[in-house]
Design an enzyme around this catalytic site. Sequence first.
Site, short mmCIF file in Angstrom:
data_model
loop_
_atom_site.label_atom_id
_atom_site.label_comp_id
_atom_site.label_asym_id
_atom_site.label_seq_id
_atom_site.Cartn_x
_atom_site.Cartn_y
_atom_site.Cartn_z
N HIS A 151 -16.78 -79.74 -32.28
CA HIS A 151 -16.47 -79.97 -33.69
C HIS A 151 -17.28 -79.06 -34.63
O HIS A 151 -16.78 -78.66 -35.67
CB HIS A 151 -16.70 -81.44 -34.05
CG HIS A 151 -18.06 -81.93 -33.68
ND1 HIS A 151 -18.39 -82.29 -32.38
CD2 HIS A 151 -19.18 -82.09 -34.42
CE1 HIS A 151 -19.65 -82.65 -32.35
NE2 HIS A 151 -20.16 -82.55 -33.56
N HIS A 209 -25.60 -55.35 -18.48
CA HIS A 209 -26.53 -55.63 -17.40
C HIS A 209 -26.17 -56.86 -16.57
O HIS A 209 -26.54 -56.93 -15.40
CB HIS A 209 -27.94 -55.84 -17.96
CG HIS A 209 -28.54 -54.58 -18.49
ND1 HIS A 209 -29.84 -54.51 -18.90
CD2 HIS A 209 -28.02 -53.34 -18.71
CE1 HIS A 209 -30.11 -53.28 -19.34
NE2 HIS A 209 -29.00 -52.56 -19.23
N ARG A 256 -28.00 -50.58 -10.42
CA ARG A 256 -29.00 -51.57 -10.04
C ARG A 256 -28.63 -52.98 -10.54
O ARG A 256 -29.02 -53.97 -9.95
CB ARG A 256 -30.39 -51.18 -10.55
CG ARG A 256 -30.56 -51.29 -12.05
CD ARG A 256 -31.94 -50.78 -12.50
NE ARG A 256 -32.23 -51.08 -13.87
CZ ARG A 256 -31.83 -50.37 -14.92
NH1 ARG A 256 -31.10 -49.28 -14.72
NH2 ARG A 256 -32.15 -50.72 -16.14
#
Length: 151
Positions: free
Chosen positions: A11, A100, A134
Site C-alpha cells: 500500500h 556485479h 570474476r
Amino acid sequence: MTARIAIGSDHAGVELKDHLVAWLREAGYEPIDHGTHGSESVDYPPVMAGVARSVVAGEADRGIVIGGSGQGEQLAANKVRGVRAALCNDLYTARLARAHNDANVLAVGARVVGTGLAEEIVERWLTTPFEGGRHTRRVEQIHDIEAEETR
C-alpha cells in the site's frame, strides 16, 4: 522482443508502482502488474513472492518490488529460490546490482525516492548489463549457498 517486467507493491508503494507501470509501458516494456491496487493496508510478502516467482518461472524477464522503504519487499523476494533482489534507492547501487550481482529483482522505497529518481533508478537497472568475469564466479557461489540451504 519486448522485455516483460513483473512489478508489485504494498500500500505504501502503490502510487509509485502505478506511475512506473505507465512509465515502463511508455518506454517500450511490457509491465506485468501483480498489485496492490489500492491504498488499504496489505501484507506485502505474498505480492513480492508473486513478482519473484514470475521472474524465476520465466513469465517475466525481471521484477520490481516497491514498498515504503523497500527493505521488507527485498527480503520477501529473496526468499524465492533463484532470485537476487537488490534494494537500490540510488543510481550507484542500481548499476552495481546489475553489473556485479546480476540482480533479477529490483527493490525500491517509495518513501525514500521520488518518481523522477525512481525512473532513473529503474532505467539504470534495466539497461546495465551483467559484467561477468570474476562476478560470474561470485554469483555462482551465491547459487551454491542457496542450494546448500534448501537441501
